[in-house]
Motif scaffolding. Structure first.
Motif, mmCIF file in Angstrom:
data_model
loop_
_atom_site.group_PDB
_atom_site.id
_atom_site.type_symbol
_atom_site.label_atom_id
_atom_site.label_comp_id
_atom_site.label_asym_id
_atom_site.label_seq_id
_atom_site.Cartn_x
_atom_site.Cartn_y
_atom_site.Cartn_z
ATOM 1 N N ALA A 145 0.883 -1.263 -0.174
ATOM 2 C CA ALA A 145 -0.177 0.071 0.050
ATOM 3 C C ALA A 145 0.759 1.439 -0.020
ATOM 4 O O ALA A 145 1.764 1.331 0.890
ATOM 5 C CB ALA A 145 -0.874 -0.157 1.238
ATOM 6 N N ALA A 146 0.754 1.998 -1.120
ATOM 7 C CA ALA A 146 1.441 3.216 -1.120
ATOM 8 C C ALA A 146 0.540 4.234 -0.741
ATOM 9 O O ALA A 146 -0.520 4.477 -1.255
ATOM 10 C CB ALA A 146 2.044 3.557 -2.595
ATOM 11 N N ASP B 132 -3.156 0.598 -4.007
ATOM 12 C CA ASP B 132 -2.573 -0.474 -3.239
ATOM 13 C C ASP B 132 -2.441 -1.975 -4.204
ATOM 14 O O ASP B 132 -3.271 -1.872 -5.272
ATOM 15 C CB ASP B 132 -3.330 -1.161 -1.994
ATOM 16 N N ALA B 133 -1.863 -2.860 -3.813
ATOM 17 C CA ALA B 133 -1.477 -4.016 -4.762
ATOM 18 C C ALA B 133 -2.019 -5.148 -3.663
ATOM 19 O O ALA B 133 -1.550 -5.306 -2.636
ATOM 20 C CB ALA B 133 -0.290 -4.185 -5.380
ATOM 21 N N VAL C 143 1.167 -8.609 -8.442
ATOM 22 C CA VAL C 143 1.749 -8.027 -9.806
ATOM 23 C C VAL C 143 1.499 -6.639 -9.689
ATOM 24 O O VAL C 143 0.204 -6.308 -10.014
ATOM 25 C CB VAL C 143 1.702 -9.001 -10.746
ATOM 26 N N VAL C 144 2.502 -5.827 -10.290
ATOM 27 C CA VAL C 144 2.115 -4.380 -10.367
ATOM 28 C C VAL C 144 2.788 -3.959 -11.903
ATOM 29 O O VAL C 144 4.065 -4.366 -12.012
ATOM 30 C CB VAL C 144 2.917 -3.380 -9.393
ATOM 31 N N VAL C 145 2.031 -3.811 -12.913
ATOM 32 C CA VAL C 145 2.486 -3.716 -14.415
ATOM 33 C C VAL C 145 2.317 -2.335 -14.573
ATOM 34 O O VAL C 145 1.270 -1.656 -14.567
ATOM 35 C CB VAL C 145 1.779 -4.581 -15.433
ATOM 36 N N LEU C 146 3.425 -1.684 -15.087
ATOM 37 C CA LEU C 146 3.558 -0.137 -15.459
ATOM 38 C C LEU C 146 3.834 -0.001 -16.916
ATOM 39 O O LEU C 146 4.786 -0.757 -17.373
ATOM 40 C CB LEU C 146 4.409 0.441 -14.694
ATOM 41 N N VAL D 245 5.088 3.385 2.390
ATOM 42 C CA VAL D 245 4.740 2.287 1.727
ATOM 43 C C VAL D 245 4.577 1.161 2.704
ATOM 44 O O VAL D 245 5.691 0.909 3.234
ATOM 45 C CB VAL D 245 5.789 1.704 0.645
ATOM 46 N N MET D 246 3.498 0.704 2.787
ATOM 47 C CA MET D 246 3.410 -0.619 3.723
ATOM 48 C C MET D 246 3.542 -1.893 2.956
ATOM 49 O O MET D 246 2.815 -2.020 1.870
ATOM 50 C CB MET D 246 1.937 -0.455 4.399
#
Length: 505
Positions: free
Chosen positions: A275-276, A291-292, A462-465, A326-327
């Motif tokens: 979580a940002a 959040d992811a 997964v975080v896709v930018l 960032v948590m």
């Protein structure tokens, strides 16, 4: 020999022509009896999967490979280049996908790189160089102070400065390798305006791209390579994306992930892993919050320069934020270093594969480098490294399946698989992927998509930018859109179109 389809009737003789060209490496054929030509004042698109032979042909034209069979003719006269200097002397220039600019030098110094004008006793004529560079850049419609440091400019502008350098060298045949891969839609439009202007000046351009829409939009003709052969040369106006894909890989676009729209399936019930909160970094990031979640792919979309790259680097400890937190699984994550991020369970594959791969080292060393401490503490165990690498090579279908092959010899798509394999032995809690499908062919892209989805299904967050809306819509369960360093829109569930992302960005 497979006879290429030809749907172009040109009356003028070609400016550049290759006949029955073949090239092998260690007994493996890269090109087989290839015919290819470019007319004066033509934009000629070249497409094909990674490993189809496009790069090999361009390196022959650019003078990097001189040991080949067949003929190369310029204006009907046979030539054989010994090196790139010979090619440049006859008016052939190339703008590579990985730009060869000097970021710490000025724009003027980059335009005149290696050819700086001098005065008495070899003193560089700085004023004359700046004046000439300003004129050259202005010819492409750019208003830039030539004294500006190159590295401070957006990638799209750097690319045009490099194109300016090629033009300044007197090139009349220009090879453009993946010129739109790092550009936002407005930057693509600007580039296409410049290319059409160059065509009016009777310059000839070879446009290589995996973005088939771009190829069809800008090209007069398109040539398709498959397995080292020219299998089709057609008028761009007489073909379609689906036809090109069929010629490239032998199956239609309907069997691939089109990415024009998606049904998002975000679920608030899945546990939040990362979580940002209100991340800020200078003028690059402003109060970014998201959040992811475990077992989910979060897509972060935006045009080039929106702050995606900086956000990814912040999350991996490469770029400390000015403020925000960032948590990770409810615990505060110190963003002090990449080592701390890795130890916490965060993995990162950057947009530039060169940043994390060692091209002169074999595959097994690139794959095992992130887990060496887990394999051994005092002595290296190369066979253990090879065994782990071989398992990943098999699972990810990396070709050729040779653990000893140097990574720099692999195609872009297979290099991307190696970059992913690096993190798969000990699965991360969070996997951050920046432009995971950039610059790879449609077949390799499907493989990468399959790998990413499999990691999601195993519970990885997964975080896709990406600046490619098709990539985001193909992969993401949820989407957030960034613009000028801020999150401006979130799509949690339901139907979303490519146009929705473009409008939000």
């Amino acid at each position: 020999m497979i006879p290429p389809e030809t749907a172009h009737a040109g009356s003028a003789s070609p400016l550049l022509e290759l006949k029955n060209v073949s090239k092998s490496f260690g007994g493996v054929s890269a090109l087989r009896d290839v015919d290819f030509d470019v007319a004066r004042g033509e934009i000629h698109g070249l497409v094909g999967e990674n490993g189809a032979g496009k790069s090999t042909l361009m390196k022959i034209i650019a003078g990097m490979h001189h040991d080949f069979q067949g003929q190369m003719l310029i204006e009907g006269r046979e030539v054989r280049f010994r090196n790139p200097h010979d090619s440049l002397a006859l008016g052939i220039g190339m703008v590579h996908q990985e730009l060869s600019v000097a970021p710490d030098l000025t724009v003027a110094e980059n335009v005149f790189l290696g050819t700086q004008p001098t005065m008495w006793r070899g003193v560089i004529d700085w004023a004359g160089m700046a004046k000439a560079a300003r004129k050259q850049i202005a010819s492409l419609g750019l208003e830039i102070d030539p004294r500006t440091r190159m590295g401070s400019l957006p990638v799209g502008i750097q690319q045009l400065v490099e194109l300016s350098r090629v033009l300044f060298s007197g090139a009349r045949i220009i090879i453009l390798d993946e010129p739109t891969s790092a550009l936002s839609p407005p930057e693509v439009d600007r580039l296409f305006r410049i290319l059409r202007h160059l065509r009016k000046e009777r310059r000839s351009l070879i446009f290589i791209s995996h973005f088939l829409e771009d190829v069809l939009a800008i090209s007069d003709r398109v040539t398709v390579f498959r397995n080292g052969r020219n299998v089709a040369t057609v008028d761009a106006a007489a073909t379609s994306k689906d036809q090109l894909i069929s010629q490239m890989i032998g199956r239609g676009a309907k069997e691939l992930s089109a990415g024009e729209s998606a049904e998002l399936t975000g679920s608030g019930s899945k546990p939040v892993v990362l979580a940002a909160q209100k991340l800020s970094q200078g003028s690059l990031l402003k109060d970014v919050t998201f959040d992811a979640r475990a077992g989910e792919i979060l897509g972060i979309y935006g045009f080039m320069g929106c702050g995606q790259i900086e956000l990814a680097r912040c999350l991996f400890g490469k770029l400390p934020p000015d403020s925000g937190t960032v948590m990770l699984q409810g615990n505060l994550l110190p963003l002090t270093s990449t080592v701390a991020a890795r130890q916490a369970g965060i993995a990162y594959v950057p947009e530039n594969r060169r940043m994390m791969l060692f091209p002169t080292e074999p595959m097994y060393k690139n794959i095992s480098i992130s887990i060496l401490q887990g394999i051994h503490r005092l002595w290296l165990k190369p066979q253990a490294e090879r065994d782990i690498a071989q398992r990943h090579i098999s699972d990810l279908q990396i070709r050729p399946a040779n653990v000893e092959m140097r990574v720099g010899q692999l195609s872009g798509g297979n290099q991307q698989k190696v970059a992913l394999a690096k993190w798969l032995t000990d699965k991360p809690k969070v996997l951050i992927l920046s432009e995971p499908t950039r610059g790879i062919d449609v077949g390799a892209k499907e493989d990468v998509i399959r790998i990413i989805r499999a990691l999601r299904d195993q519970g990885v967050a997964v975080v896709v930018l990406s600046t490619e809306p098709e990539t985001i819509l193909t992969l993401a369960d949820r989407v957030v859109v960034m613009k000028r360093g801020r999150v401006v829109k979130a799509f949690e569930e339901g139907h979303v179109e490519k146009a929705d992302l473009l409008a939000a960005a």
